[in-house]
Every structure is written in structure tokens, then in C-alpha cells.
Design a protein around this motif. Structure first.
Motif, PDB file in Angstrom:
ATOM      1  N   HIS A 370      -6.873   0.208  -1.608  1.00  0.00           N
ATOM      2  CA  HIS A 370      -7.076   0.298  -0.154  1.00  0.00           C
ATOM      3  C   HIS A 370      -6.629  -0.986   0.547  1.00  0.00           C
ATOM      4  O   HIS A 370      -5.971  -0.938   1.596  1.00  0.00           O
ATOM      5  CB  HIS A 370      -8.549   0.574   0.138  1.00  0.00           C
ATOM      6  CG  HIS A 370      -8.990   0.111   1.494  1.00  0.00           C
ATOM      7  ND1 HIS A 370      -8.557   0.703   2.671  1.00  0.00           N
ATOM      8  CD2 HIS A 370      -9.803  -0.926   1.860  1.00  0.00           C
ATOM      9  CE1 HIS A 370      -9.091   0.059   3.703  1.00  0.00           C
ATOM     10  NE2 HIS A 370      -9.847  -0.920   3.239  1.00  0.00           N
ATOM     11  N   LEU A 371      -6.968  -2.135  -0.027  1.00  0.00           N
ATOM     12  CA  LEU A 371      -6.597  -3.409   0.588  1.00  0.00           C
ATOM     13  C   LEU A 371      -5.082  -3.556   0.698  1.00  0.00           C
ATOM     14  O   LEU A 371      -4.563  -4.029   1.711  1.00  0.00           O
ATOM     15  CB  LEU A 371      -7.176  -4.576  -0.219  1.00  0.00           C
ATOM     16  CG  LEU A 371      -8.706  -4.701  -0.253  1.00  0.00           C
ATOM     17  CD1 LEU A 371      -9.107  -5.859  -1.171  1.00  0.00           C
ATOM     18  CD2 LEU A 371      -9.274  -4.904   1.150  1.00  0.00           C
ATOM     19  N   PHE A 372      -4.370  -3.144  -0.335  1.00  0.00           N
ATOM     20  CA  PHE A 372      -2.906  -3.213  -0.276  1.00  0.00           C
ATOM     21  C   PHE A 372      -2.355  -2.248   0.765  1.00  0.00           C
ATOM     22  O   PHE A 372      -1.452  -2.607   1.536  1.00  0.00           O
ATOM     23  CB  PHE A 372      -2.291  -2.931  -1.657  1.00  0.00           C
ATOM     24  CG  PHE A 372      -2.185  -4.137  -2.537  1.00  0.00           C
ATOM     25  CD1 PHE A 372      -1.281  -5.143  -2.263  1.00  0.00           C
ATOM     26  CD2 PHE A 372      -3.008  -4.274  -3.645  1.00  0.00           C
ATOM     27  CE1 PHE A 372      -1.177  -6.262  -3.075  1.00  0.00           C
ATOM     28  CE2 PHE A 372      -2.921  -5.382  -4.473  1.00  0.00           C
ATOM     29  CZ  PHE A 372      -2.005  -6.381  -4.174  1.00  0.00           C
ATOM     30  N   ARG A 373      -2.877  -1.041   0.780  1.00  0.00           N
ATOM     31  CA  ARG A 373      -2.389  -0.058   1.764  1.00  0.00           C
ATOM     32  C   ARG A 373      -2.675  -0.523   3.184  1.00  0.00           C
ATOM     33  O   ARG A 373      -1.906  -0.256   4.102  1.00  0.00           O
ATOM     34  CB  ARG A 373      -3.050   1.293   1.500  1.00  0.00           C
ATOM     35  CG  ARG A 373      -2.788   1.878   0.125  1.00  0.00           C
ATOM     36  CD  ARG A 373      -1.397   2.379  -0.074  1.00  0.00           C
ATOM     37  NE  ARG A 373      -1.121   3.587   0.704  1.00  0.00           N
ATOM     38  CZ  ARG A 373       0.021   4.258   0.657  1.00  0.00           C
ATOM     39  NH1 ARG A 373       1.001   3.811  -0.125  1.00  0.00           N
ATOM     40  NH2 ARG A 373       0.195   5.334   1.385  1.00  0.00           N
ATOM     41  N   ALA A 374      -3.794  -1.250   3.361  1.00  0.00           N
ATOM     42  CA  ALA A 374      -4.172  -1.740   4.692  1.00  0.00           C
ATOM     43  C   ALA A 374      -3.558  -3.096   5.009  1.00  0.00           C
ATOM     44  O   ALA A 374      -3.804  -3.647   6.080  1.00  0.00           O
ATOM     45  CB  ALA A 374      -5.693  -1.826   4.785  1.00  0.00           C
ATOM     46  N   LYS A 375      -2.772  -3.616   4.037  1.00  0.00           N
ATOM     47  CA  LYS A 375      -2.105  -4.917   4.196  1.00  0.00           C
ATOM     48  C   LYS A 375      -3.101  -6.056   4.435  1.00  0.00           C
ATOM     49  O   LYS A 375      -2.872  -6.953   5.243  1.00  0.00           O
ATOM     50  CB  LYS A 375      -1.060  -4.859   5.308  1.00  0.00           C
ATOM     51  CG  LYS A 375       0.017  -3.795   5.101  1.00  0.00           C
ATOM     52  CD  LYS A 375       1.128  -3.900   6.108  1.00  0.00           C
ATOM     53  CE  LYS A 375       2.138  -2.758   5.955  1.00  0.00           C
ATOM     54  NZ  LYS A 375       2.722  -2.668   4.608  1.00  0.00           N
ATOM     55  N   GLU A 376      -4.204  -6.002   3.735  1.00  0.00           N
ATOM     56  CA  GLU A 376      -5.204  -7.060   3.802  1.00  0.00           C
ATOM     57  C   GLU A 376      -4.850  -8.166   2.800  1.00  0.00           C
ATOM     58  O   GLU A 376      -4.546  -7.894   1.631  1.00  0.00           O
ATOM     59  CB  GLU A 376      -6.600  -6.507   3.501  1.00  0.00           C
ATOM     60  CG  GLU A 376      -7.145  -5.590   4.587  1.00  0.00           C
ATOM     61  CD  GLU A 376      -7.482  -6.346   5.865  1.00  0.00           C
ATOM     62  OE1 GLU A 376      -7.668  -7.580   5.809  1.00  0.00           O
ATOM     63  OE2 GLU A 376      -7.562  -5.683   6.928  1.00  0.00           O
ATOM     64  N   MET A 377      -4.929  -9.422   3.236  1.00  0.00           N
ATOM     65  CA  MET A 377      -4.487 -10.543   2.414  1.00  0.00           C
ATOM     66  C   MET A 377      -5.304 -10.723   1.138  1.00  0.00           C
ATOM     67  O   MET A 377      -4.802 -11.200   0.114  1.00  0.00           O
ATOM     68  CB  MET A 377      -4.529 -11.834   3.232  1.00  0.00           C
ATOM     69  CG  MET A 377      -3.474 -11.897   4.324  1.00  0.00           C
ATOM     70  SD  MET A 377      -3.454 -13.485   5.196  1.00  0.00           S
ATOM     71  CE  MET A 377      -5.006 -13.364   6.096  1.00  0.00           C
ATOM     72  N   VAL A 378      -6.580 -10.343   1.174  1.00  0.00           N
ATOM     73  CA  VAL A 378      -7.433 -10.551   0.011  1.00  0.00           C
ATOM     74  C   VAL A 378      -6.980  -9.704  -1.177  1.00  0.00           C
ATOM     75  O   VAL A 378      -7.347  -9.995  -2.328  1.00  0.00           O
ATOM     76  CB  VAL A 378      -8.912 -10.263   0.370  1.00  0.00           C
ATOM     77  CG1 VAL A 378      -9.168  -8.765   0.516  1.00  0.00           C
ATOM     78  CG2 VAL A 378      -9.846 -10.873  -0.665  1.00  0.00           C
ATOM     79  N   ALA A 379      -6.181  -8.692  -0.943  1.00  0.00           N
ATOM     80  CA  ALA A 379      -5.646  -7.885  -2.052  1.00  0.00           C
ATOM     81  C   ALA A 379      -4.869  -8.768  -3.020  1.00  0.00           C
ATOM     82  O   ALA A 379      -5.059  -8.697  -4.244  1.00  0.00           O
ATOM     83  CB  ALA A 379      -4.746  -6.775  -1.501  1.00  0.00           C
ATOM     84  N   ALA A 380      -3.981  -9.609  -2.478  1.00  0.00           N
ATOM     85  CA  ALA A 380      -3.186 -10.501  -3.325  1.00  0.00           C
ATOM     86  C   ALA A 380      -4.077 -11.503  -4.044  1.00  0.00           C
ATOM     87  O   ALA A 380      -3.809 -11.880  -5.196  1.00  0.00           O
ATOM     88  CB  ALA A 380      -2.143 -11.225  -2.481  1.00  0.00           C
ATOM     89  N   THR A 381      -5.132 -11.945  -3.381  1.00  0.00           N
ATOM     90  CA  THR A 381      -6.057 -12.892  -4.011  1.00  0.00           C
ATOM     91  C   THR A 381      -6.704 -12.288  -5.249  1.00  0.00           C
ATOM     92  O   THR A 381      -6.719 -12.894  -6.326  1.00  0.00           O
ATOM     93  CB  THR A 381      -7.152 -13.325  -3.010  1.00  0.00           C
ATOM     94  OG1 THR A 381      -6.546 -14.037  -1.941  1.00  0.00           O
ATOM     95  CG2 THR A 381      -8.193 -14.202  -3.684  1.00  0.00           C
ATOM     96  N   LEU A 382      -7.240 -11.086  -5.121  1.00  0.00           N
ATOM     97  CA  LEU A 382      -7.953 -10.465  -6.235  1.00  0.00           C
ATOM     98  C   LEU A 382      -7.026 -10.178  -7.417  1.00  0.00           C
ATOM     99  O   LEU A 382      -7.378 -10.437  -8.573  1.00  0.00           O
ATOM    100  CB  LEU A 382      -8.645  -9.194  -5.765  1.00  0.00           C
ATOM    101  CG  LEU A 382      -9.792  -9.405  -4.769  1.00  0.00           C
ATOM    102  CD1 LEU A 382     -10.291  -8.068  -4.232  1.00  0.00           C
ATOM    103  CD2 LEU A 382     -10.936 -10.188  -5.407  1.00  0.00           C
TER     104      LEU A 382
END
Length: 422
Positions: A370-382
């Protein structure tokens, strides 16, 4: 160079702790050079073999230094060229050095800027690729990648280059590289070298190798001067860098030449094809002093890691774990998967069952998808945290396998699973 705050202690040798099969010995082409050891620096010890995570601009992209410590990283590597341009080595010097500047208490490395000489000069980001996409040398010494401008010009004294940030012109010489790296303040730094590509002719490779040899001598002289001048600063170890592309005689010559110099350790760099990695590393390690550490620049794929270790590399680095993480790719024991795939939308399991990283302990594939689809920066962090932990632990486990004599069984099991779907 002798120092009470930098040393390397040999541990167990691979060839003494395990018995490879005849097939493995034949595939290697010679005696195994792998070993364990301990590098001691002013900011702590590094148990080797070890993966050194890359923090190019004094940061591992998307990951806090505290997180890197939690996931088991023993040391971080930053880039002298990038830190020279921004924020400037004087800033890091005033801050108390790279580690204090970025709130990292462990050992640090800086490379010399030699890679940028090649990538800026010819525009190639992959050093074993030609302009037409092939991987065979063409002898095109002045080639530039399609659509790229030559931003660096080399001569026997050093390199003129334009900043990729604003186009300003700068001059790097062996002396300038040493001055910059001393100000940055890493525990381990590398001599300034010229990195060629596989496109360069044999004649140019020979000329470049001699240039790098002479630069190495100049780096040592300037390093010794700065060490004496900068009283009260922690000792910084200097590693020489071995070039020679895929020519056995040039690799061995570079190893003998620099191995006889007053370096604290050595970096194995340069242009090579993946299938020749182990052979080239072994050419170098067979010639180098056994009581000094060897760092292999720029590898992190599981098969490359095992190849590097068994042929004598003690440490190595690569940006790949965080680079692929930013595209949603994550490592598993059964290969690399892409988290943006729709099949993970309702997958409420961790990235990898049993993984002890923070991301796997607290988050699900569905959430990070979901974070990647929503382009949320924390996706790359995790995902970066997970990928770095996966790579660090893989090397840690390989080190333990050398110690207990199970290296080749561990290698066969690990690679058999990881590449099973390919």
C-alpha cells in the motif's frame, strides 16, 4: 603504515576448515583464499568477512544510522567525491569527522573518487558495458555513453572535472584526494586511482596501471604528511586500489607493486565481467600480503558474495540493497521479489517469515505494498532496512560457516534456494 589504532588479525582460513569437493576445487582454478579476521579501527572492530553498507552522501538512503546499527551493520562507506561537492570536507572536519557528522559511532570508509573519474568521463554507470550494450572490449579509449557529455579529463597529474550539480570546474589530484579524505575523517580511505572500462585498449590499460601506481606513491607521501600534521586526529588507514581490468598479468603486477608499498590494506576495483569475478579476485589475493585486509568494491548479489569470500575478499560494499528497495524489490531466501505486484495487496505476512529485522517484525507485505502504491516515502525505508539486514546477515552467516567448517554446505543450500526459481 604502522598504527596502534588500526590493525588486522587473521582468523581461520577456509582451506583449513573445510574440504571442498573436487568439482569445487576445479571450478575455482586454485587454492581457496577465503578467511576470517578482525579489522581494528579507532571507532571499533569489524569481524570479517563483512558487508559494508553504502552511505554515499553521509547517509544510507532512507535509513537512519541508528537503524543501521540495529540491523547489525559493522561499518558504513561514504563517497569522497560527493561529500567534497556537498557539504564540503571542511564542514565534516569541523563537525569532528564523518561518523560524528552523521551520528554513526562505528567504523567508516570513504572511497577516493576514482569511480567518478570513469563515470563522469565516459558517462557509463556500469563499468563492464560498452556503448552498444555489449560486454566485450572494443579498444574505444575515448568513447562516451550515448547522450552523455564528457565531464572529466584525465592527465598524468590528476583530473579536471565538472560538478554534476552545477557545472563548476574542479581539480582532483592524489594529493587533493588525500586532503579531502583526511578532512572527511573516515577510519579507512582509498588511494586515488584511475578506473578504466572494458572498452579501453590493452595499451591504455597498461598506461593507466602505471599512472595509478605513481598516484599510489603520491597518495602515501601526502597521507604521511597529513597524518603528522593533523596532530590529535584518530589514525586513518590508507588502502591502495588494484586495477588491471581482466588481464591476469596486469592484475598480478598491480598487486605486487602496491603490495610492496606502505599501505594498510587494499581495494580490489576496476572493470570486470561477473563471470570472471572470482578468478580476478584470486589473482590479486594470491599476490597480496596475507596480513593486510582486502576490500572488494561494489558487489552484493548472493552468488557474488560467496565468490568474493572464497577467493579472499575480507570486506565489500554495494548500493544495491537500498537502490532496489526504492523500486519495491525485496530479498528473500528464494530470490528477489517485487512488492508492487498485485498479489501482495492482501498478503498480511511479513516480507520474510522468521526475519529478525524491524520491518518484518512489525509490518506486513500488504501494508508496505500500500505504501508503495500510495508513493509514501516510508515504503523505501522499511524495505531498505530489510534488504540491508538480509545482506549483512548473509555475510555474517558465511563468516560463521567458515569458522565451523560448513562453508560449502551453507553456500550450496543458500544459492540453491535463492536461484531456484530462475
Amino acid at each position: 603504515m604502522s598504527s596502534s589504532t588500526f590493525s588486522f588479525a587473521l582468523g581461520k582460513r577456509l582451506r583449513e576448515t573445510t574440504a571442498p569437493t573436487a568439482t569445487q576445487t576445479q571450478a575455482n582454478g586454485g587454492e581457496f583464499q577465503g578467511r576470517t579476521g578482525t579489522i581494528t579501527t579507532p571507532h571499533g572492530e569489524i569481524a570479517t568477512p563483512a558487508f559494508i553498507a553504502v552511505g554515499t552522501k553521509a547517509t544510507v538512503k532512507a535509513v537512519l544510522p541508528e537503524s543501521m546499527a540495529d540491523l547489525g551493520a559493522q561499518a558504513l562507506l561514504a563517497n569522497a567525491y560527493h561529500l567534497y561537492l556537498q557539504p564540503g570536507p571542511d564542514v565534516l572536519d569541523a563537525a569532528g569527522g564523518l561518523g560524528k557528522f552523521m551520528n554513526w559511532s562505528g567504523p567508516t570508509f570513504t572511497d577516493s573518487g576514482g569511480f567518478q573519474v570513469m563515470s563522469l568521463g565516459a558517462g557509463f554507470k556500469v563499468i563492464n558495458m560498452n556503448a552498444d550494450g555489449t560486454t566485450h572490449a572494443t579498444g574505444a579509449d575515448d568513447a562516451v555513453a550515448p547522450g552523455k557529455e564528457r565531464l572529466a579529463h584525465i592527465d598524468d597529474d590528476g583530473v579536471w572535472f565538472k560538478s554534476h550539480l552545477n557545472g563548476d570546474k574542479h581539480r582532483f589530484t592524489p594529493e587533493v584526494s588525500m586532503q579531502v579524505q583526511h578532512q572527511i575523517g573516515a577510519d579507512i580511505m582509498f588511494a586515488f586511482d584511475e578506473l578504466t572500462t572494458l572498452m579501453n585498449s590493452r595499451e591504455y590499460q597498461e598506461m593507466s596501471l602505471e599512472r595509478t601506481r605513481l598516484w599510489a606513491q603520491r597518495c602515501i607521501t601526502e597521507h604521511q604528511r597529513l597524518t603528522e600534521e593533523r596532530v590529535g586526529k584518530p589514525y586513518q588507514a590508507l588502502f591502495g586500489v588494484l586495477q588491471g581490468a581482466q588481464y591476469e598479468d596486469l592484475r598480478r603486477k598491480a598487486s605486487r607493486d602496491l603490495g610492496a608499498m606502505d599501505f594498510d590494506g587494499f581495494g580490489i576495483g576496476g572493470a570486470l565481467e561477473k563471470e570472471n569475478l572470482g578468478t580476478i579476485v584470486r589473482w590479486c589475493t594470491e599476490e597480496l600480503p596475507e596480513d593486510k585486509p582486502r576490500h572488494l568494491l561494489g558487489i552484493s548479489e548472493p552468488d557474488d558474495i560467496f565468490t568474493a569470500i572464497e577467493n579472499g575478499a575480507d570486506t565489500f560494499d554495494c548500493v544495491s540493497p537500498t537502490r532496489v528497495a526504492r523500486t519495491s524489490a525485496f530479498y528473500t531466501p528464494y530470490g528477489r521479489l517485487n512488492l508492487s505486484n498485485a498479489r501482495f495487496k492482501k498478503d498480511f505476512s511479513p516480507l520474510v517469515e522468521g526475519c529478525d529485522c524491524y520491518a518484518c517484525a512489525h509490518y506486513t507485505k500488504a501494508y508496505i505494498h500500500h505504501l508503495f502504491r500510495a508513493k509514501e516515502m516510508v515504503a523505501a525505508t522499511l524495505v531498505s532496512i530489510h534488504n540491508e539486514r538480509f545482506t549483512v546477515k548473509l555475510v555474517d552467516d558465511a563468516r560463521l560457516a567458515i569458522e565451523d567448517g560448513s562453508f560449502f554446505d551453507f553456500k550450496a543450500d543458500t544459492l540453491g534456494k535463492y536461484y531456484s526459481a530462475k
